[in-house]
Enzyme design. Structure first.
Site, PDB file in Angstrom:
ATOM      1  CB  THR A 134      -1.253   4.865   3.542  1.00  0.00           C
ATOM      2  OG1 THR A 134      -1.458   3.886   4.552  1.00  0.00           O
ATOM      3  CG2 THR A 134       0.187   5.310   3.623  1.00  0.00           C
ATOM      4  CE  LYS A 192       0.696   1.130   4.473  1.00  0.00           C
ATOM      5  NZ  LYS A 192       1.207   2.391   5.009  1.00  0.00           N
TER       6      LYS A 192
HETATM    7  O1  LIG Z   1       1.407   2.558   7.699  1.00  0.00           O
HETATM    8  C1  LIG Z   1       1.037   3.638   8.107  1.00  0.00           C
HETATM    9  C2  LIG Z   1      -0.326   3.884   8.603  1.00  0.00           C
HETATM   10  O2  LIG Z   1      -1.056   2.708   8.751  1.00  0.00           O
HETATM   11  C3  LIG Z   1       1.999   4.768   8.095  1.00  0.00           C
HETATM   12  O3  LIG Z   1       2.196   5.169   6.798  1.00  0.00           O
HETATM   13  P1  LIG Z   1       3.417   6.134   6.418  1.00  0.00           P
HETATM   14  O4  LIG Z   1       4.673   5.345   6.613  1.00  0.00           O
HETATM   15  O5  LIG Z   1       3.160   6.525   5.010  1.00  0.00           O
HETATM   16  O6  LIG Z   1       3.348   7.315   7.365  1.00  0.00           O
END
Ligand SMILES: O=C(CO)COP(=O)(O)O
Ligand SMILES: NC(=O)C1=CN([C@@H]2O[C@H](COP(=O)(O)OP(=O)(O)OC[C@H]3O[C@@H](n4cnc5c(N)ncnc54)[C@H](O)[C@@H]3O)[C@@H](O)[C@H]2O)C=CC1
Length: 340
Positions: free
Chosen positions: A251, A194
């Site tokens: 995200t 993701k």
């Molecule tokens: O996995 C995440 C939220 O579930 C954090 O995402 P980021 O690493 O893009 O901040």
């Protein structure tokens, strides 16, 4: 609930937020930090300004720079290092590991050199057996967890007993709900992949391409995640759950996301090196794009969004050209093209 000692590695933003959940659940939390300075800050000021600015930590959380101190007598270990550091951190833990413990990891990525999933790296280093490993994943930005915003995650393990033990440690009735799952492959792949789509969503927003395009990226991004996931042995239903759609949506749409923010800065024309310098925190999606690009080839799976992002990140393709390439792909039937 009886008090359990949990050794946590390391005190980045997510590790610190999970320490807080465990401490709020009355467990004994000892977190290992690389720097003495960070340990002193956590122990004396109960803050972690670099990774979670303005958060007040539970004073019961204790930090140490000694791996032995952290792990001695621990019921479980929690590992939340960046994917690039996972093997090195696990190697340090090895001499204090004992077979009564289990390990939960909350890392979203691959080992780029071997293309191994995170639980495979842990098992390789600790030789603990996959039934002693669980993965915690799902829509869960550290900044919101530390503020006790309602959050729901999934914990998967090859052993449902281990998953249930981990669920007992983390779950509470006020702000942190945990589901169990036995599909480790699916949960790990969903969490890692993701981040690629979140980078793409950020890029799209940075280019001011609007909400229609972002919704399409999320939807078609899910299609390619499912394609690779099922080819690698995941249960397709996992991708409709918290680790899949749940984390993909948060995200790609939350301004807390480092992957989204990095993509947005790249879309606005900032060079990648400068973006990473400004972020100062891990942006897993960049390494993961490289790994997924190779995995897609290996499993003979089409991942057009990943492919174009790979060219933008590693071959200096102009992001606008990448979008034109995606829009101009050969005509398809939507349903035939998804392998749920
Ligand atoms: O996995 C995440 C939220 O579930 C954090 O995402 P980021 O690493 O893009 O901040
Ligand atoms: N921040 C979040 O909200 C969430 C993060 N995650 C995942 O958690 C993992 C860790 O991310 P964050 O905590 O956000 O990262 P971060 O950038 O906030 O912190 C990284 C931490 O790792 C330490 N570190 C870096 N290299 C190291 C090494 N070689 N050895 C030991 N320690 C090292 C740093 O000192 C720092 O404490 C990533 O895989 C991320 O995708 C998952 C869910 C939510």
């Amino acid at each position: 609930m009886s008090v359990k000692k949990v050794a946590v590695f390391v005190a980045g933003s997510w590790g610190t937020a999970l320490c807080q959940v465990l401490a709020d659940n009355q467990h004994e939390v000892v977190v290992w930090t690389r720097s003495e300075q960070q340990a002193v800050e956590i122990n004396e000021r109960h803050t972690n300004e670099k990774y979670l600015p303005n958060a007040v930590l539970n004073p019961a959380i204790r930090a140490t720079t000694s791996v032995e101190d952290a792990m001695k007598g621990a019921y479980a270990c929690l590992i939340v290092a960046p994917s690039a550091a996972l093997r090195a951190v696990a190697a340090q833990m090895k001499q204090y590991w004992h077979s009564d413990m289990f390990i939960v990891h909350a890392v979203k990525g691959f080992e780029t050199e071997t293309l191994a999933r995170m639980s495979e790296v842990l098992n390789d280093e600790l030789q603990c057996g996959e039934e002693r490993i669980a993965v915690l994943s799902g829509p869960s930005h550290a900044e919101e967890v530390i503020s006790q915003c309602p959050t729901t995650v999934v914990i998967a393990s090859a052993s449902l007993e281990t998953a249930a033990k981990a669920q007992d440690l983390f779950m509470n009735d006020s702000y942190f709900r945990v589901y169990t799952n036995s599909d480790v492959v699916g949960v790990e792949l969903a969490g890692a992949l993701k981040n690629i789509i979140a980078l793409g969503a950020g890029l799209s927003d940075g280019l001011k391409f609007g909400d229609n395009g972002k919704a399409a990226l999320i939807t078609r991004g899910l299609a390619e995640i499912v394609r690779l996931g099922t080819a690698m042995g995941a249960n397709p239903l996992t991708f409709a759950g918290l680790a899949g759609v749940g984390d993909l949506v948060v995200t790609c749409t939350s301004q807390h996301s480092r992957n989204w923010r990095a993509g947005s800065m790249i879309g606005q024309g900032m060079p990648i090196d400068e973006v990473l310098k400004q972020m100062g925190m891990v942006v897993e999606g960049i390494r993961t794009t490289k790994a997924a690009h190779i995995l897609a080839e290996k499993h003979d799976v089409q991942m057009p969004i990943t492919e174009q992002l790979y060219r933008v990140l590693f071959e200096q393709l102009d992001p606008k050209t990448a979008v034109e390439k995606l829009m101009g792909r050969v005509r398809k039937n939507e349903i035939e093209d998804i392998s749920f």
